[in-house]
Design a protein around this motif. Structure first.
Motif, PDB file in Angstrom:
ATOM      1  N   PHE A 176      30.048  26.028 -25.244  1.00 57.30           N
ATOM      2  CA  PHE A 176      29.483  27.522 -25.111  1.00 57.30           C
ATOM      3  C   PHE A 176      28.265  27.649 -25.638  1.00 57.30           C
ATOM      4  O   PHE A 176      27.556  27.036 -26.946  1.00 57.30           O
ATOM      5  CB  PHE A 176      30.702  28.706 -25.601  1.00 57.30           C
ATOM      6  CG  PHE A 176      31.170  28.409 -27.044  1.00 57.30           C
ATOM      7  CD1 PHE A 176      30.441  28.775 -28.361  1.00 57.30           C
ATOM      8  CD2 PHE A 176      32.079  26.832 -27.395  1.00 57.30           C
ATOM      9  CE1 PHE A 176      30.715  28.949 -29.334  1.00 57.30           C
ATOM     10  CE2 PHE A 176      32.786  26.840 -28.828  1.00 57.30           C
ATOM     11  CZ  PHE A 176      31.863  28.473 -30.177  1.00 57.30           C
ATOM     12  N   ALA A 177      27.608  28.966 -25.672  1.00 51.58           N
ATOM     13  CA  ALA A 177      26.371  29.413 -26.212  1.00 51.58           C
ATOM     14  C   ALA A 177      27.014  29.896 -27.285  1.00 51.58           C
ATOM     15  O   ALA A 177      27.574  30.742 -26.942  1.00 51.58           O
ATOM     16  CB  ALA A 177      25.028  29.853 -25.767  1.00 51.58           C
ATOM     17  N   PRO A 178      26.762  30.439 -28.526  1.00 49.86           N
ATOM     18  CA  PRO A 178      27.329  30.761 -29.903  1.00 49.86           C
ATOM     19  C   PRO A 178      26.747  32.114 -29.515  1.00 49.86           C
ATOM     20  O   PRO A 178      25.294  31.940 -28.965  1.00 49.86           O
ATOM     21  CB  PRO A 178      26.476  30.030 -31.297  1.00 49.86           C
ATOM     22  CG  PRO A 178      25.890  29.073 -30.686  1.00 49.86           C
ATOM     23  CD  PRO A 178      25.711  29.135 -29.602  1.00 49.86           C
ATOM     24  N   SER A 179      27.343  33.027 -30.353  1.00 51.30           N
ATOM     25  CA  SER A 179      26.630  34.540 -30.512  1.00 51.30           C
ATOM     26  C   SER A 179      25.815  34.055 -31.474  1.00 51.30           C
ATOM     27  O   SER A 179      25.507  33.569 -32.563  1.00 51.30           O
ATOM     28  CB  SER A 179      27.619  35.850 -30.862  1.00 51.30           C
ATOM     29  OG  SER A 179      26.927  36.911 -30.998  1.00 51.30           O
ATOM     30  N   LEU A 180      24.451  35.012 -31.429  1.00 49.43           N
ATOM     31  CA  LEU A 180      23.495  35.405 -32.211  1.00 49.43           C
ATOM     32  C   LEU A 180      23.207  36.365 -33.404  1.00 49.43           C
ATOM     33  O   LEU A 180      22.307  35.991 -33.767  1.00 49.43           O
ATOM     34  CB  LEU A 180      21.370  35.591 -31.867  1.00 49.43           C
ATOM     35  CG  LEU A 180      21.819  34.206 -30.771  1.00 49.43           C
ATOM     36  CD1 LEU A 180      20.349  34.886 -29.599  1.00 49.43           C
ATOM     37  CD2 LEU A 180      21.479  32.700 -31.032  1.00 49.43           C
ATOM     38  N   HIS A 181      24.171  37.020 -33.109  1.00 47.52           N
ATOM     39  CA  HIS A 181      24.737  38.951 -34.145  1.00 47.52           C
ATOM     40  C   HIS A 181      24.435  38.714 -35.921  1.00 47.52           C
ATOM     41  O   HIS A 181      24.122  38.886 -36.350  1.00 47.52           O
ATOM     42  CB  HIS A 181      25.538  39.407 -33.803  1.00 47.52           C
ATOM     43  CG  HIS A 181      25.771  39.558 -32.279  1.00 47.52           C
ATOM     44  ND1 HIS A 181      26.163  40.001 -31.877  1.00 47.52           N
ATOM     45  CD2 HIS A 181      24.559  39.894 -31.926  1.00 47.52           C
ATOM     46  CE1 HIS A 181      26.064  39.895 -30.680  1.00 47.52           C
ATOM     47  NE2 HIS A 181      25.337  40.212 -30.005  1.00 47.52           N
ATOM     48  N   ASP A 182      24.620  37.166 -35.908  1.00 43.18           N
ATOM     49  CA  ASP A 182      25.032  37.049 -37.690  1.00 43.18           C
ATOM     50  C   ASP A 182      24.023  35.189 -38.104  1.00 43.18           C
ATOM     51  O   ASP A 182      23.926  34.924 -39.477  1.00 43.18           O
ATOM     52  CB  ASP A 182      26.237  35.984 -37.993  1.00 43.18           C
ATOM     53  CG  ASP A 182      27.298  37.467 -37.226  1.00 43.18           C
ATOM     54  OD1 ASP A 182      27.066  38.541 -38.245  1.00 43.18           O
ATOM     55  OD2 ASP A 182      28.462  37.082 -37.338  1.00 43.18           O
ATOM     56  N   ALA A 183      23.392  34.924 -36.793  1.00 50.34           N
ATOM     57  CA  ALA A 183      22.349  33.941 -36.789  1.00 50.34           C
ATOM     58  C   ALA A 183      21.265  34.484 -38.330  1.00 50.34           C
ATOM     59  O   ALA A 183      20.444  35.642 -38.202  1.00 50.34           O
ATOM     60  CB  ALA A 183      22.039  33.429 -35.855  1.00 50.34           C
ATOM     61  N   THR A 184      20.489  33.419 -39.443  1.00 48.54           N
ATOM     62  CA  THR A 184      19.630  33.884 -39.698  1.00 48.54           C
ATOM     63  C   THR A 184      18.341  33.635 -39.070  1.00 48.54           C
ATOM     64  O   THR A 184      18.481  32.768 -38.477  1.00 48.54           O
ATOM     65  CB  THR A 184      19.419  33.253 -41.593  1.00 48.54           C
ATOM     66  OG1 THR A 184      19.915  31.801 -40.902  1.00 48.54           O
ATOM     67  CG2 THR A 184      20.873  33.380 -41.406  1.00 48.54           C
ATOM     68  N   ALA A 185      17.106  33.596 -39.539  1.00 49.41           N
ATOM     69  CA  ALA A 185      15.833  33.377 -39.401  1.00 49.41           C
ATOM     70  C   ALA A 185      15.588  32.388 -38.708  1.00 49.41           C
ATOM     71  O   ALA A 185      14.876  30.836 -38.378  1.00 49.41           O
ATOM     72  CB  ALA A 185      14.822  34.262 -40.142  1.00 49.41           C
ATOM     73  N   ASP A 186      16.265  31.377 -40.390  1.00 53.73           N
ATOM     74  CA  ASP A 186      16.011  30.068 -40.305  1.00 53.73           C
ATOM     75  C   ASP A 186      16.961  29.278 -39.220  1.00 53.73           C
ATOM     76  O   ASP A 186      16.133  27.973 -39.165  1.00 53.73           O
ATOM     77  CB  ASP A 186      16.749  29.003 -42.360  1.00 53.73           C
ATOM     78  CG  ASP A 186      15.623  29.993 -43.364  1.00 53.73           C
ATOM     79  OD1 ASP A 186      14.911  30.418 -42.642  1.00 53.73           O
ATOM     80  OD2 ASP A 186      15.408  29.632 -44.427  1.00 53.73           O
ATOM     81  N   GLN A 187      17.918  29.504 -39.543  1.00 48.20           N
ATOM     82  CA  GLN A 187      19.094  28.953 -38.416  1.00 48.20           C
ATOM     83  C   GLN A 187      18.155  28.957 -36.897  1.00 48.20           C
ATOM     84  O   GLN A 187      18.458  28.126 -36.520  1.00 48.20           O
ATOM     85  CB  GLN A 187      20.242  29.563 -38.460  1.00 48.20           C
ATOM     86  CG  GLN A 187      20.715  29.479 -40.053  1.00 48.20           C
ATOM     87  CD  GLN A 187      22.085  30.439 -40.319  1.00 48.20           C
ATOM     88  OE1 GLN A 187      22.463  30.642 -39.264  1.00 48.20           O
ATOM     89  NE2 GLN A 187      23.389  29.649 -41.177  1.00 48.20           N
TER      90      GLN A 187
END
Length: 282
Positions: free
Chosen positions: A192-203
């Protein structure tokens, strides 16, 4: 026509006996010369071609030495000595770069709990400084992509069009897997493609640069660093701040399918109760 006398037959036999050793010597000499040429070619190739492996005597910086200690304690069992990899356990890390390490370790995907279809995000086991130390160690071992220094988010006051450009690039390159709202989505083979709601800019930048798991690599030839920053700006400004221009309830931001199903179910329930109420009054 001359007769084949015994003397001539003896002369031919002696001639063959004399030439046989010389032929063997010529063949042996040719084999020796071929082996020498191959050895010389291999030596020249080894001397002038950069090795695809880590050197034992590489001089590490202080941060990389700290990272090596952490690596040897937590990662060596799967990725092997000097990041060379272990068959059926973990791949080689030579050449993956610090960006890949920072993404995998900072999101808790590494170390993996077990071998499965996809490494899932979980609470990271290393803090930010330790993550950068491990990443620096892998970077100095074999090189590879790095997260650039400085801000990865565009300043909308000086570059107001970055948000619109980032939204357009996101819809073209990212929505097919992560959804229009960045909520993620299912892929094949249990991935699955993960959610981006908690991803940081670096990640996010590291993921675009290295293409973890099923994600394609968006190198600088596919998306320039400025375009990557515009996408990150759109994600953090428009998707991570709970902005829902379509209504009060985002319904997971999975798109029109979820919204249509919710409207259908709610509408049917309301129609049924309305019909029952009318029937009871009549």
């Amino acid at each position: 026509m001359t007769s084949d006398t015994p003397a001539r037959r003896r002369a031919r036999v002696f001639s063959r006996r004399r030439t046989a050793p010389s032929r063997a010597r010529r063949r042996l000499g040719a084999a020796v010369r071929m082996i020498a040429a191959l050895a010389l070619a291999g030596g020249v190739y080894t001397a002038f071609t950069p090795g695809a492996f880590a050197e034992d005597n590489v001089q590490l910086s202080a941060a990389a030495q700290e990272g090596k200690a952490l690596f040897d304690n937590s990662c060596i069992s799967c990725h092997g000595r000097d990041g060379q990899g272990v068959d059926d356990r973990g791949p080689s890390l030579i050449g993956v770069g610090s960006a890949s390490v920072e993404f995998q370790v900072s999101t808790g995907r590494m170390p993996m709990t077990r071998q499965e279809a996809q490494a899932e995000q979980k609470k990271p086991q290393f803090d930010e400084d330790q993550t950068k130390q491990i990443a620096q160690y892998i970077q100095e071992l074999g090189g590879g992509p790095e997260i650039p220094e400085g801000s990865l988010v565009e300043d909308l006051e000086t570059n107001p069009e970055a948000l619109a450009r980032g939204g357009e690039l996101f819809r073209i390159n990212c929505t097919s897997c992560h959804g229009f709202g960045g909520g993620g989505g299912a892929l094949s083979s249990g991935k699955f493609a993960p959610s981006l709601h908690d991803a940081t800019a670096d990640q996010i930048y590291a993921a675009m640069l290295t293409g973890p798991q099923n994600m394609p690599v968006f190198g600088d030839n596919q998306l320039t660093p400025e375009e990557k920053r515009s996408i990150i700006t759109y994600i953090q400004t428009q998707l991570q701040e709970d902005r829902d221009p379509g209504g009060l309830f985002n319904l997971g931001r999975y798109g029109p399918s979820t919204e249509g199903m919710a409207i259908f179910l709610v509408g049917i329930v309301l129609l049924v109760f309305t019909s029952l109420w009318i029937a009871g009054k009549s």
